[in-house]
Scaffold this active site. Structure first.
Site, PDB file in Angstrom:
ATOM      1  N   GLY A 101     -10.827   8.308   2.509  1.00 41.31           N
ATOM      2  CA  GLY A 101      -9.617   8.356   1.696  1.00 41.31           C
ATOM      3  C   GLY A 101      -8.550   7.471   2.301  1.00 41.31           C
ATOM      4  O   GLY A 101      -8.851   6.489   2.993  1.00 41.31           O
ATOM      5  N   GLU A 102      -7.306   7.788   2.046  1.00 38.28           N
ATOM      6  CA  GLU A 102      -6.150   7.047   2.544  1.00 38.28           C
ATOM      7  C   GLU A 102      -6.031   5.654   1.935  1.00 38.28           C
ATOM      8  O   GLU A 102      -5.074   4.932   2.201  1.00 38.28           O
ATOM      9  CB  GLU A 102      -6.169   6.918   4.080  1.00 38.28           C
ATOM     10  CG  GLU A 102      -6.269   8.237   4.814  1.00 38.28           C
ATOM     11  CD  GLU A 102      -6.461   8.060   6.320  1.00 38.28           C
ATOM     12  OE1 GLU A 102      -6.257   6.931   6.842  1.00 38.28           O
ATOM     13  OE2 GLU A 102      -6.818   9.044   6.976  1.00 38.28           O
ATOM     14  N   GLY A 103      -7.002   5.233   1.139  1.00 40.07           N
ATOM     15  CA  GLY A 103      -7.033   3.875   0.622  1.00 40.07           C
ATOM     16  C   GLY A 103      -7.810   2.918   1.501  1.00 40.07           C
ATOM     17  O   GLY A 103      -7.821   1.704   1.260  1.00 40.07           O
ATOM     18  N   HIS A 112       0.840  -1.200   0.000  1.00 37.60           N
ATOM     19  CA  HIS A 112       0.000   0.000   0.000  1.00 37.60           C
ATOM     20  C   HIS A 112       0.874   1.248   0.000  1.00 37.60           C
ATOM     21  O   HIS A 112       1.796   1.370   0.817  1.00 37.60           O
ATOM     22  CB  HIS A 112      -0.908   0.020   1.236  1.00 37.60           C
ATOM     23  CG  HIS A 112      -1.895   1.160   1.228  1.00 37.60           C
ATOM     24  ND1 HIS A 112      -3.092   1.091   0.573  1.00 37.60           N
ATOM     25  CD2 HIS A 112      -1.850   2.397   1.784  1.00 37.60           C
ATOM     26  CE1 HIS A 112      -3.752   2.242   0.731  1.00 37.60           C
ATOM     27  NE2 HIS A 112      -3.012   3.044   1.467  1.00 37.60           N
ATOM     28  N   VAL A 145      -5.618   4.070   7.834  1.00 36.78           N
ATOM     29  CA  VAL A 145      -4.828   3.293   6.884  1.00 36.78           C
ATOM     30  C   VAL A 145      -3.885   2.337   7.604  1.00 36.78           C
ATOM     31  O   VAL A 145      -3.668   1.201   7.162  1.00 36.78           O
ATOM     32  CB  VAL A 145      -4.060   4.220   5.919  1.00 36.78           C
ATOM     33  CG1 VAL A 145      -3.020   5.054   6.647  1.00 36.78           C
ATOM     34  CG2 VAL A 145      -3.419   3.431   4.797  1.00 36.78           C
TER      35      VAL A 145
END
Length: 347
Positions: A313-315, A57, A93
Site C-alpha cells: 500500500g502507501e502508493g 504523491h 513511501v
C-alpha cells in the site's frame, strides 16, 4: 456530491500521435507497452509532446469502524504510528518518493488519533474514523460530500502545477470495504473478493468472510435500490473517499493518475462507476499480491505495468512504476525519426 466535468480525450489526435510513434527510428511496435502508454498520455494531455512536471504523491490516512470486528491482523494504532513514521521519512513511501522526485503530502482525513505537535501532516480530518459498517453506514451523506471535497482541495492546492499524481493510503482494515465494492460492482461472490490483508491466517480469513458477508447482507436488506454513492459511503473509509475525490478532480483537470494496489484500484473502480471517462486518465502501476487484485483490474480492463508481488500500500507499487511512465514520455519526445536520422523506413 459536486458535479465533475470529465471529458473523454478527443480522438481526433490519435492518427497523428500514431504516425509520430510509428516514424520513430525503431521497428514498428518494437517498444510495445511504452508505445501504447505514450498514446494514452498524449491523448489525455491532448499533445504530441507531453511532460511530467512536478509529480505529486498524496498519502491519505483514515481509520475504519469495521476494524473493531477483528477483520485485520494489524491493530488500529498502526495507522497513526505509521503516519508519524512517514513524517520522519522512514516509510517505504518516503523512500520511493525521494528516489523518483515526487512531492509527498501526508494527509489526515480520518485517523483515530489527534496529532498534537506533529509537523508534516496536513489536517483535513473529517472524524476519528468511520462508523462500523457491520451495523450502520460508515459515513452519512454530509460527511461523504465533505470528504470528496477534501480530495478536490488537495489536487487544487497541492497539485495545481502537476502533470501526474499518485495516491497512497494508510488505514488498517481498508481491504474490507475494497472487497465489498469489488463484489457489488463486479457482480462476484464476496468470498472470491476477500484477501488476507496484512496477513490473516485461515481462521482469520474465515472470520473476515463471515463478518463482511453479514455486513453486505445487512446493506442489501436495507436497500432495495441503491446508487453508487450509497455503496461508496456505506462501506468506504475517509481516506478512500478522499482518494476518489482527488481522482475525479485530477481527471477533470487532465492530470494523469498513477493508480496503486488493491485499495486504490477499488477507489479507481468507484471513481469510474461515477464517471467512466475518468479511466482515460488512469495509469495502473502494478498488480499486487492481495487476493483479487488481478481480477479487479480485469474487471476494469486495466493493464498494470508491473507484477512485483507487492501489497504494502502507501502508493509504493505505483511509485515503482513511474520510471516506465517516464520512459514512454522520453520515447515520444526524444527519439529521432527515420527522416531526420536518414534511415530508410522499411515498413
Amino acid at each position: 456530491m459536486r458535479h465533475f466535468k470529465i471529458e473523454k480525450p478527443d480522438e481526433t489526435l490519435r492518427p497523428v500521435i500514431q504516425d509520430k510513434i510509428d516514424n520513430l527510428n525503431k521497428p514498428k511496435g518494437a517498444l510495445g507497452r511504452l508505445e501504447t502508454l505514450a498514446m494514452q498520455i498524449c491523448l489525455a494531455k491532448q499533445t504530441l509532446c507531453p511532460t511530467l512536471r512536478n509529480p505529486t504523491h498524496f498519502l491519505l490516512g483514515g481509520d475504519h469502524g469495521i476494524e473493531y470486528e477483528n477483520v485485520s491482523l494489524s491493530p488500529r494504532e498502526v495507522t497513526w504510528q505509521q503516519m508519524i513514521n512517514f513524517t520522519r521519512g522512514g516509510g517505504g513511501v518516503n523512500m520511493f518518493c525521494r528516489q523518483h522526485g515526487f512531492r509527498l503530502h501526508i494527509v489526515d482525513v480520518g485517523v483515530d488519533y489527534v496529532f498534537h505537535g506533529v509537523d508534516g501532516i496536513l489536517d483535513f480530518k473529517i472524524a476519528r474514523g468511520t462508523k462500523d459498517f457491520l451495523h450502520e453506514a460508515a459515513m452519512d451523506v454530509e460527511k461523504f460530500d465533505r470528504t470528496i471535497e477534501v480530495g478536490v482541495t488537495l489536487v487544487d492546492r497541492y497539485a495545481y502545477d502537476s502533470d501526474i499524481i499518485c495516491i497512497g493510503e494508510m488505514g488498517i482494515g481498508n481491504t474490507s470495504p475494497s472487497s465489498i465494492w469489488m463484489s457489488i460492482w463486479g457482480e462476484l461472490p464476496l468470498r472470491e473478493c476477500i484477501g488476507a490483508g496484512s496477513g490473516l491466517d485461515t481462521e482469520g480469513m474465515y472470520h473476515k468472510n463471515k463478518v463482511l458477508s453479514l455486513a453486505l447482507n445487512n446493506f442489501l436488506r436495507r436497500h432495495e435500490q441503491y446508487s453508487t454513492v450509497d455503496v461508496i459511503r456505506y462501506f468506504g473509509g475517509f481516506e478512500m473517499v478522499a482518494a476518489i475525490g482527488a481522482m475525479l478532480r485530477a481527471a477533470e483537470r487532465r492530470i494523469l493518475i498513477l493508480v496503486d494496489g488493491f485499495i486504490m484500484s477499488a477507489c479507481a473502480m468507484a471513481a469510474c462507476q461515477l464517471y467512466p471517462a475518468a479511466k482515460d486518465y488512469m495509469i495502473f502501476g502494478h498488480c499486487g499480491d492481495e487476493s483479487g487484485h488481478q481480477r479487479m483490474l480485469s474487471l476494469m480492463g486495466a493493464e498494470p505495468l508491473l507484477h512485483l508481488g507487492m501489497r504494502l500500500g502507501e502508493g509504493t507499487g505505483a511509485l515503482c512504476a513511474y520510471p516506465i511512465v517516464c520512459s514512454s514520455v522520453r520515447m515520444i519526445n526524444e527519439m529521432n525519426n527515420f527522416k531526420n536520422a536518414k534511415i530508410t523506413k522499411y515498413f
